[in-house]
Motif scaffolding. Structure first.
Motif, mmCIF file in Angstrom:
data_model
loop_
_atom_site.group_PDB
_atom_site.id
_atom_site.type_symbol
_atom_site.label_atom_id
_atom_site.label_comp_id
_atom_site.label_asym_id
_atom_site.label_seq_id
_atom_site.Cartn_x
_atom_site.Cartn_y
_atom_site.Cartn_z
ATOM 1 N N VAL A 271 0.857 -1.200 0.000
ATOM 2 C CA VAL A 271 0.000 0.000 0.000
ATOM 3 C C VAL A 271 0.893 1.250 0.000
ATOM 4 O O VAL A 271 0.676 2.208 -0.757
ATOM 5 N N ALA A 272 1.948 1.221 0.812
ATOM 6 C CA ALA A 272 2.882 2.355 0.869
ATOM 7 C C ALA A 272 3.657 2.489 -0.443
ATOM 8 O O ALA A 272 3.837 3.597 -0.961
ATOM 9 N N TYR A 273 4.087 1.351 -0.983
ATOM 10 C CA TYR A 273 4.831 1.387 -2.258
ATOM 11 C C TYR A 273 4.004 2.055 -3.352
ATOM 12 O O TYR A 273 4.512 2.848 -4.165
ATOM 13 N N ARG A 274 2.715 1.712 -3.361
ATOM 14 C CA ARG A 274 1.801 2.284 -4.359
ATOM 15 C C ARG A 274 1.862 3.815 -4.337
ATOM 16 O O ARG A 274 1.936 4.477 -5.378
ATOM 17 N N ALA A 277 5.210 5.153 -5.684
ATOM 18 C CA ALA A 277 5.226 5.111 -7.153
ATOM 19 C C ALA A 277 4.409 6.261 -7.733
ATOM 20 O O ALA A 277 4.810 6.890 -8.716
ATOM 21 N N GLU B 14 -5.565 -1.482 -3.211
ATOM 22 C CA GLU B 14 -4.338 -0.679 -3.094
ATOM 23 C C GLU B 14 -3.104 -1.571 -3.021
ATOM 24 O O GLU B 14 -2.067 -1.258 -3.607
ATOM 25 N N MET B 15 -3.226 -2.670 -2.287
ATOM 26 C CA MET B 15 -2.112 -3.614 -2.237
ATOM 27 C C MET B 15 -1.794 -4.139 -3.634
ATOM 28 O O MET B 15 -0.630 -4.201 -4.038
ATOM 29 N N GLY B 18 -0.056 -1.586 -5.786
ATOM 30 C CA GLY B 18 1.350 -1.474 -5.385
ATOM 31 C C GLY B 18 2.148 -2.697 -5.794
ATOM 32 O O GLY B 18 3.269 -2.583 -6.307
#
Lengths: 331, 331
Positions: A271-274, A277, B14-15, B18
């Motif tokens: 979720v954070a990576y999304r 990006a 969201e996961m 990502g």
């Protein structure tokens, strides 16, 4: 206390015994020093020796990155404590192949003192050992040379190890590590503390539902403490520190590492990576490749850090260079 | 609540966004179905399609094992919830290369119902889909066919995927998966619950300092609840259930998976591995290879499971077969 351990005073030895048994195709404990994990391929003929290390409690850092195409040895300290000089020296003796060795570790006073003593002991025997300190944690100091090393260790070690594997001399390997470090910036957030086995207590207090932005991997104080905020807001804040610091500019190409501190689900890291990006796309910073997972932890700490390394052709080649270590296989 | 999320109702999307961005060299979301993660290599000519899946919250299971030499697609449900029949069917349409497909997933009623409906939809179009249910959790039932699937999924998927990659037909691939499942046993221990994003609450109550031996990855009840005991005692108890169940005997050769449930440090997993290796050595059961890390999690649950797979020459070859998936690279 949610740890699964035996005697807390023996936990590092027990971990090392388990680690070297589980990964016995890659590594072994040095016969004359139980605090040095060496690659089964070391010493590698005509190659600069790559030695990494530091305190325990950050696994898979450091020992998980010992293997072919990566580090030749990891020197292991107690939890959150530098290794002593002798294993630093013994690692050199074990992996030096006549081209000298490079020490790399996060910039902490205890590590600097002890690795420097190890280097002096080696120098007394005519073995040249150079050092590159990793200083990627942007919030830890305004002066880069005083900054701590966190998950950026992974990038600096990987790049230097590949340069060594390609047969370059110690000056060139050191120079590649310095370039990787100069191009790398990190910052993290903690949603819980980590548990020290000996006391059974957390290393600092953080109320359930609170977070601390900018906290170090040993619980060093951060920017601010607040209720846990939405992931996107946290990512935006962290990138707000990282991006202007190098700075990372439009047109740059980067590698992204979203690192879990130990107890944060892979779901949340993605979720954070999304959001990372999305922000980089908005800023026209190109993502070359990405790593998402637990690369540099603080035992059972809940939290996440973001690391960016700005790339050029040399760094791309070195990052992509094949390696086969217990916790990093690139083919 | 120590999770780093945004809208809990959108967390799986969201996961997935990502995940598919971070690992875009390996996977993509299916264009017509946002709940199917497919390998960029799929469909692979003349190869049986390998489709795995189940509820979210167990990452890197299932989506982390999609890639070359591993699964062709993962079908993604909501947290702790089976995917619906349409994505199960859409996955078949996306990866079938004319040799049929194999569904593999842990044995949970919702998954069985929905994947079976997906298979029927495919059958109506003349595509043969077979199913192998993973049933490795020894404590979940005395009858093997009623047991749940946990970390043993990893072994069953890996073996079948390799058999398919070698070009075998659907009967042979199914048969390899069945053999792997028949030879695999697991059991775990939880030291904390996991946090549901929508409620912000844990899925069950477990007091700090307590553990439950035999608990399932969704919090299904275990053998007994007690104060957390020394790691060696916990490992001995778990092996006391696993070893006689198959049974694993003197002279057998096994693969060992010490799996973290999400919030347990790699340090502790290696302490536990050390004891597994000691016990197997005492019993003259040979360890062929080992995996230690987070392979099948329950989000932020603290805990550990042990899985053993008894090997023969075929299973060794299939386990060693190269693969390149986001969370499993074997070269």
């Amino acid at each position: 206390m949610r740890r699964l351990i035996n005697d807390p005073y023996n936990i590092v030895e027990e971990m090392l015994e388990g680690f070297c048994k589980a990964h016995n195709k890659h590594v072994k404990l040095l016969e004359n020093d139980g605090r040095v994990v060496v690659s089964k391929k070391a010493p590698v003929k005509d190659k600069v020796g790559i030695i990494i290390g530091g305190g325990s409690g950050h696994e898979p850092l450091f020992l998980g990155y010992v293997g072919e195409g990566f580090a030749d040895a990891a020197v292991i300290g107690n939890i959150n404590t530098s290794p002593s000089p002798e294993p630093c020296y013994n690692a050199v003796k074990a992996v030096d192949a006549g081209k000298g060795c490079l020490y790399m570790y996060g910039n902490y006073a205890g590590d600097v003192m002890n690795f420097d003593m190890g280097a002096e002991m080696a120098a007394a025997e005519g073995i040249r050992v150079e050092t590159v300190l990793v200083t990627d944690d942007v919030y830890s100091s305004t002066e880069i040379k005083n900054r701590r090393g966190v998950a950026g260790d992974f990038y600096v070690f990987k790049v230097a190890a590949a340069k060594a594997a390609l047969g370059y001399d110690l000056d060139a390997v050191k120079s590649a590590a310095e370039k990787a470090n100069a191009n790398t910036r990190s910052m993290g957030v903690a949603m819980s503390s980590s548990t020290l086995p000996i006391t059974g207590k957390t290393i600092f207090e953080l109320e359930d539902g609170d977070m601390e932005v900018g906290m170090g991997i040993h619980g060093e104080p951060g920017v601010r403490r607040t209720k846990i905020e939405p992931a996107d807001k946290v990512v935006d804040e962290i990138l707000g520190y990282i991006l202007p610091d190098l700075p990372f500019n439009e047109g740059d190409e980067v590698s992204v590492l979203v690192n879990g501190l130990g107890a944060t689900p892979l779901m949340d890291l993605h979720v954070a990576y999304r959001r990372v990006a999305q922000v980089l796309e908005e800023k026209k910073i190109k993502i070359y490749n990405s790593f998402v997972g637990n690369y540099a932890t603080s035992m059972d700490m809940a939290g996440m850090s973001i690391t960016l390394m700005k790339l050029d052709d040399e760094l791309k080649e070195l990052l992509d260079y094949p390696c086969d270590a217990p916790y990093c296989v690139i083919k």
